[in-house]
Design an enzyme around this catalytic site. Structure first.
Site, PDB file in Angstrom:
ATOM      1  N   ASP A 229     -14.088  -3.646  -2.627  1.00  0.00           N
ATOM      2  CA  ASP A 229     -14.058  -3.406  -1.188  1.00  0.00           C
ATOM      3  C   ASP A 229     -15.450  -3.674  -0.643  1.00  0.00           C
ATOM      4  OD1 ASP A 229     -11.431  -2.584  -1.464  1.00  0.00           O
ATOM      5  OD2 ASP A 229     -11.942  -0.460  -1.599  1.00  0.00           O
TER       6      ASP A 229
ATOM      7  N   ASP B 205       0.864  -1.179   0.000  1.00  0.00           N
ATOM      8  CA  ASP B 205       0.000   0.000   0.000  1.00  0.00           C
ATOM      9  C   ASP B 205       0.900   1.228   0.000  1.00  0.00           C
ATOM     10  OD1 ASP B 205      -2.289  -1.534   0.106  1.00  0.00           O
ATOM     11  OD2 ASP B 205      -2.376  -1.531   2.282  1.00  0.00           O
TER      12      ASP B 205
END
Length: 258
Positions: A135, A11
């Site tokens: 998500d 990330d």
């Protein structure tokens, strides 16, 4: 049987790899700086990672472009396939990242905003290049809703329905991120992973919640995932990629051992 894949995830926030608990905390100082993305990619390449995923975790929220330089440098040093996501909003953006050295493009918020982007990308580069990242958050006992913009915005879409639609449009792979489990190291959401794995005919990568070796095996066996994606357990040296693969092999799960 096709080997199950073990995929570290980087990330990236402002050019550095970060890690936090739960989605959407970048602006609140809720992220730990883990290190240089290319150095970490090289480490996982040496450990035998099957693939590497780079996510610019705040690109969609802030409208920043993706990190072309990071991908170019990583592609020069690593021999595993690279997937990149974050802020990719057009076929031209996809081409830029593929030209920089990425093998796959992951789209999330942009696919929700413009579903034709999935089809256009698949037609231009092939479905094998197009990954749709979802998500998902549990909103009722047996219902998961899709959220966009790094888990910040509810869409009203059912996660299973959206996965089916994305594949119908041309996605060659689904990455399923559990918002509830992300960063907690408490285990994957097995229920929604299995539901989507059984509903689509393309590989499903389970993401969010890896904390133990047992968690990895569970989501591949009970969740029927094709691959496991993890960040914290690798970045903070809880386990190496090799540790995970050796454990999975002992559980009779097929993996590629180096």
């Amino acid at each position: 049987m096709i080997a199950k894949r073990v995929i570290p995830c980087l990330d990236v926030h402002d050019g550095q790899v970060t890690r936090g608990v739960q989605f959407g905390k970048a602006e609140e100082g809720g992220l730990r700086n883990v290190g240089d993305p290319v150095a970490l990619a090289m480490r996982y390449n040496e450990q035998g990672a099957d693939e590497m995923v780079f996510f610019d975790i705040t690109a969609s929220a802030h409208g920043r472009t993706t990190m072309v330089d990071v991908i170019e440098r990583a592609a020069n040093e690593c021999f595993m396939p690279l997937t990149v996501g974050g802020g990719i909003k057009s076929v031209d953006d996809m081409f830029t990242m593929l030209r920089a050295g990425a093998d796959k493009i992951s789209i999330n918020s942009s696919a929700l905003a413009n579903r034709d982007l999935i089809r256009a990308g698949a037609e231009k580069f092939g479905s094998q290049c197009i990954v749709v990242s979802i998500d998902a958050k549990r909103v009722a006992p047996d219902k998961w809703e899709v959220f966009s913009h790094g888990g910040r915005k509810p869409t009203g879409l059912d996660a299973v329905d959206w996965a089916k639609k994305a594949v119908a449009l041309g996605a060659g792979e689904i990455v399923l991120n559990s918002i509830d489990a992300d960063g907690t190291r408490a285990g994957f959401d097995l229920a929604i992973t299995r539901r989507i794995s059984e509903s689509v005919g393309v590989p499903v990568v389970a993401s969010g919640g890896a904390g133990t070796l047992e968690h990895m095996a569970e989501v591949l066996l009970e969740g029927k995932a094709d691959a496991v994606l993890a960040a914290s357990i690798f970045h903070f040296n809880n386990f190496t990629v090799g540790d995970v693969k050796e454990y999975l092999a002992k559980q009779k799960i097929p993996v590629r051992l180096t």
